[in-house]
Design a protein around this motif. Structure first.
Motif, PDB file in Angstrom:
ATOM      1  N   THR A 128       0.408 -37.323   1.949  1.00  0.00           N
ATOM      2  CA  THR A 128       0.375 -36.216   2.726  1.00  0.00           C
ATOM      3  C   THR A 128      -1.344 -35.859   2.976  1.00  0.00           C
ATOM      4  N   ARG A 129      -1.348 -35.363   3.967  1.00  0.00           N
ATOM      5  CA  ARG A 129      -2.583 -34.741   4.607  1.00  0.00           C
ATOM      6  C   ARG A 129      -2.901 -33.655   5.332  1.00  0.00           C
ATOM      7  N   ASP A 130      -3.728 -32.693   5.518  1.00  0.00           N
ATOM      8  CA  ASP A 130      -4.017 -31.777   6.409  1.00  0.00           C
ATOM      9  C   ASP A 130      -3.655 -32.286   7.881  1.00  0.00           C
ATOM     10  N   ILE A 131      -2.805 -31.623   8.647  1.00  0.00           N
ATOM     11  CA  ILE A 131      -2.362 -32.137   9.749  1.00  0.00           C
ATOM     12  C   ILE A 131      -3.227 -32.063  10.814  1.00  0.00           C
ATOM     13  N   LEU A 132      -4.409 -31.055  10.757  1.00  0.00           N
ATOM     14  CA  LEU A 132      -5.461 -31.066  11.831  1.00  0.00           C
ATOM     15  C   LEU A 132      -6.151 -32.303  11.619  1.00  0.00           C
ATOM     16  N   ASP A 133      -6.698 -32.692  10.440  1.00  0.00           N
ATOM     17  CA  ASP A 133      -7.443 -33.823  10.017  1.00  0.00           C
ATOM     18  C   ASP A 133      -6.657 -35.127  10.544  1.00  0.00           C
ATOM     19  N   THR A 134      -5.436 -35.070  10.043  1.00  0.00           N
ATOM     20  CA  THR A 134      -4.555 -36.460  10.318  1.00  0.00           C
ATOM     21  C   THR A 134      -4.605 -36.374  12.026  1.00  0.00           C
ATOM     22  N   LEU A 135      -4.479 -35.573  12.714  1.00  0.00           N
ATOM     23  CA  LEU A 135      -4.164 -35.689  14.253  1.00  0.00           C
ATOM     24  C   LEU A 135      -5.762 -36.188  14.882  1.00  0.00           C
ATOM     25  N   VAL A 136      -6.665 -35.539  14.280  1.00  0.00           N
ATOM     26  CA  VAL A 136      -7.949 -36.114  14.885  1.00  0.00           C
ATOM     27  C   VAL A 136      -8.358 -37.588  14.392  1.00  0.00           C
ATOM     28  N   SER A 137      -7.844 -38.078  13.132  1.00  0.00           N
ATOM     29  CA  SER A 137      -7.993 -39.426  12.712  1.00  0.00           C
ATOM     30  C   SER A 137      -6.989 -40.319  13.721  1.00  0.00           C
ATOM     31  N   ALA A 138      -6.002 -39.744  13.933  1.00  0.00           N
ATOM     32  CA  ALA A 138      -4.801 -40.629  14.863  1.00  0.00           C
ATOM     33  C   ALA A 138      -5.542 -40.647  16.253  1.00  0.00           C
ATOM     34  N   LYS A 139      -6.483 -39.764  16.731  1.00  0.00           N
ATOM     35  CA  LYS A 139      -6.983 -39.870  17.958  1.00  0.00           C
ATOM     36  C   LYS A 139      -7.969 -41.034  17.826  1.00  0.00           C
ATOM     37  N   ASN A 140      -8.964 -40.850  16.994  1.00  0.00           N
ATOM     38  CA  ASN A 140      -9.890 -41.796  16.764  1.00  0.00           C
ATOM     39  C   ASN A 140      -9.218 -43.359  16.760  1.00  0.00           C
ATOM     40  N   MET A 141      -8.383 -43.474  15.957  1.00  0.00           N
ATOM     41  CA  MET A 141      -7.553 -44.928  15.572  1.00  0.00           C
ATOM     42  C   MET A 141      -6.961 -45.285  16.994  1.00  0.00           C
ATOM     43  N   CYS A 142      -6.290 -44.435  17.938  1.00  0.00           N
ATOM     44  CA  CYS A 142      -5.829 -44.879  19.274  1.00  0.00           C
ATOM     45  C   CYS A 142      -7.090 -45.090  20.121  1.00  0.00           C
ATOM     46  N   ASP A 143      -8.094 -44.296  20.061  1.00  0.00           N
ATOM     47  CA  ASP A 143      -9.270 -44.444  20.868  1.00  0.00           C
ATOM     48  C   ASP A 143      -9.689 -46.140  20.694  1.00  0.00           C
ATOM     49  N   ALA A 144      -9.709 -46.677  19.489  1.00  0.00           N
ATOM     50  CA  ALA A 144     -10.442 -47.801  19.001  1.00  0.00           C
ATOM     51  C   ALA A 144      -9.392 -49.116  18.982  1.00  0.00           C
ATOM     52  N   ALA A 145      -8.155 -48.711  19.191  1.00  0.00           N
ATOM     53  CA  ALA A 145      -7.255 -49.639  18.998  1.00  0.00           C
ATOM     54  C   ALA A 145      -7.157 -50.309  20.132  1.00  0.00           C
ATOM     55  N   PRO A 146      -6.523 -51.926  20.027  1.00  0.00           N
ATOM     56  CA  PRO A 146      -5.968 -52.504  21.381  1.00  0.00           C
ATOM     57  C   PRO A 146      -4.640 -51.630  21.838  1.00  0.00           C
ATOM     58  N   PRO A 147      -4.302 -51.754  23.203  1.00  0.00           N
ATOM     59  CA  PRO A 147      -3.342 -50.887  23.747  1.00  0.00           C
ATOM     60  C   PRO A 147      -2.079 -51.070  23.106  1.00  0.00           C
ATOM     61  N   THR A 148      -1.505 -52.240  22.530  1.00  0.00           N
ATOM     62  CA  THR A 148      -0.505 -52.445  21.980  1.00  0.00           C
ATOM     63  C   THR A 148      -0.225 -51.815  20.553  1.00  0.00           C
ATOM     64  N   GLU A 149      -1.235 -51.773  20.133  1.00  0.00           N
ATOM     65  CA  GLU A 149      -1.079 -51.054  18.446  1.00  0.00           C
ATOM     66  C   GLU A 149      -1.138 -49.404  18.898  1.00  0.00           C
ATOM     67  N   ALA A 150      -1.902 -48.775  19.701  1.00  0.00           N
ATOM     68  CA  ALA A 150      -2.343 -47.478  20.171  1.00  0.00           C
ATOM     69  C   ALA A 150      -0.858 -47.194  20.664  1.00  0.00           C
ATOM     70  N   ASP A 151      -0.216 -47.901  21.495  1.00  0.00           N
ATOM     71  CA  ASP A 151       1.036 -47.193  22.394  1.00  0.00           C
ATOM     72  C   ASP A 151       2.056 -47.062  21.505  1.00  0.00           C
ATOM     73  N   SER A 152       2.285 -48.117  20.037  1.00  0.00           N
ATOM     74  CA  SER A 152       3.473 -47.902  19.396  1.00  0.00           C
ATOM     75  C   SER A 152       3.610 -46.748  18.698  1.00  0.00           C
ATOM     76  N   PHE A 153       2.557 -45.952  18.550  1.00  0.00           N
ATOM     77  CA  PHE A 153       2.771 -44.595  17.689  1.00  0.00           C
ATOM     78  C   PHE A 153       2.389 -43.441  18.788  1.00  0.00           C
ATOM     79  N   SER A 154       1.689 -43.484  19.758  1.00  0.00           N
ATOM     80  CA  SER A 154       1.364 -42.392  20.608  1.00  0.00           C
ATOM     81  C   SER A 154       1.671 -42.240  21.956  1.00  0.00           C
TER      82      SER A 154
END
Length: 309
Positions: A128-154
């Motif tokens: 588990t992790r603070d939800i606000l920190d998690t969401l910002v980290s998810a944004k960074n991941m999606c920004d940096a990820a190839p489209p196929t990996e980013a889209d599978s989650f977001s």
């Protein structure tokens, strides 16, 4: 029972179309004893699962032929799932030493998931992790990820990289919190059900404890998944430090606690927190997912240590 008889029983008792397992199948699986070990890191994205799985594979390697297993057949996105043939292979096939499969899967506890976990007696760990920190980290991941990996989650109706900045922010505030609320709430209900039925419940871990007490936290995971062996704190500390240095492999990023607090507006934070409260406000506070109002009123903003994503 011969090997051919065992295979016959397995093939005539495979999981049913609705995901349930026959009692004959469960009995055969439980009667097979190879010394192999499996564990499931049922972590949501961006809660240090990649970091911990890397450390666990190395530590379990002291006693096993340890390896990472993503569970699903021919599935390379974040939508991994448990796959019966893979589980069976991990359960019964051994080399010169027993095997230890570390499964890192973003799983909700659907009926077929929990049935397989229970049939193969797989210990489960949830981070588990603070939800606000998690969401910002998810944004960074999606920004940096190839489209196929980013889209599978977001993704919404369009790929993440095709969304406007406002649309991406809408995903962070209105879409992903519901995913996390469902994930945490469903696993909490399953944990309660395990206690009621006398089964081993999942081990729950807090991201902040990985920051403050990494050796103790990793030691607790090892005790949960491999109670037959002991792991020296010095060995755990050494592996933890080596894992931290594998930045490319473990996706070591900013990992700053508290950055989500600064990213979202007060109105957005209330929307996000309201979604997570639906999973149980007291439980979400206790697991470090939601802030504790009493603590927030007494202390200033938290420190910002660097840890693994």
């Amino acid at each position: 029972m011969s090997a051919f008889e065992t295979l016959y029983h397995l093939m005539t008792a495979l999981p049913k179309a609705d995901g349930t397992l026959s009692s004959e199948l469960v009995e055969v699986v439980r009667n097979i004893r190879t010394g192999n070990r499996q564990c499931l890191l049922a972590f949501p994205p961006k809660v240090a699962g990649t970091f911990l799985r890397t450390a666990l594979v190395e530590l379990l390697g002291q006693h096993y032929e340890s390896y990472l297993s993503r569970g699903a057949y021919a599935n390379v996105t974040l939508s991994h799932d448990l796959y019966f043939p893979t589980l069976l292979n991990q359960h019964i096939v051994s080399g010169t030493r027993p095997g230890a499969a570390v499964m890192h899967l973003h799983l909700n506890p659907s009926r077929h998931t929990t049935a397989l976990v229970e049939a193969f007696d797989i210990p489960v760990v949830i981070g588990t992790r603070d939800i606000l920190d998690t969401l910002v980290s998810a944004k960074n991941m999606c920004d940096a990820a190839p489209p196929t990996e980013a889209d599978s989650f977001s993704a919404l109706g369009a790929p993440w990289h095709d969304l406007t900045e406002a649309e991406q922010r809408h995903v962070l505030v209105h879409v992903l919190p519901a995913w996390y609320a469902r994930f945490y709430g469903a696993w909490m209900r399953y944990s309660v059900d395990c206690h009621v039925r006398g089964l081993r419940p999942p081990l729950w871990l807090r991201y902040d404890d990985l920051v403050a007490q990494p050796v103790d936290l990793i030691g607790a995971i090892l005790t949960h998944v491999d109670p037959t062996h002991t792991y020296a704190p010095a060995d755990i500390a050494a592996v933890h430090e080596r894992t931290r240095r594998k930045k490319a492999d473990v996706r070591l990023n900013k990992g700053i606690s508290g950055r989500g607090e600064a990213y979202f507006t007060p109105e957005e934070k209330e929307i996000i927190h309201q979604a997570l409260r639906s999973a149980g406000e007291r439980e979400m506070i206790g697991l470090g997912i939601l802030p504790d109002p009493a603590v927030s009123a007494r202390y200033d903003a938290p420190a910002v240590p660097q840890v693994a994503e």
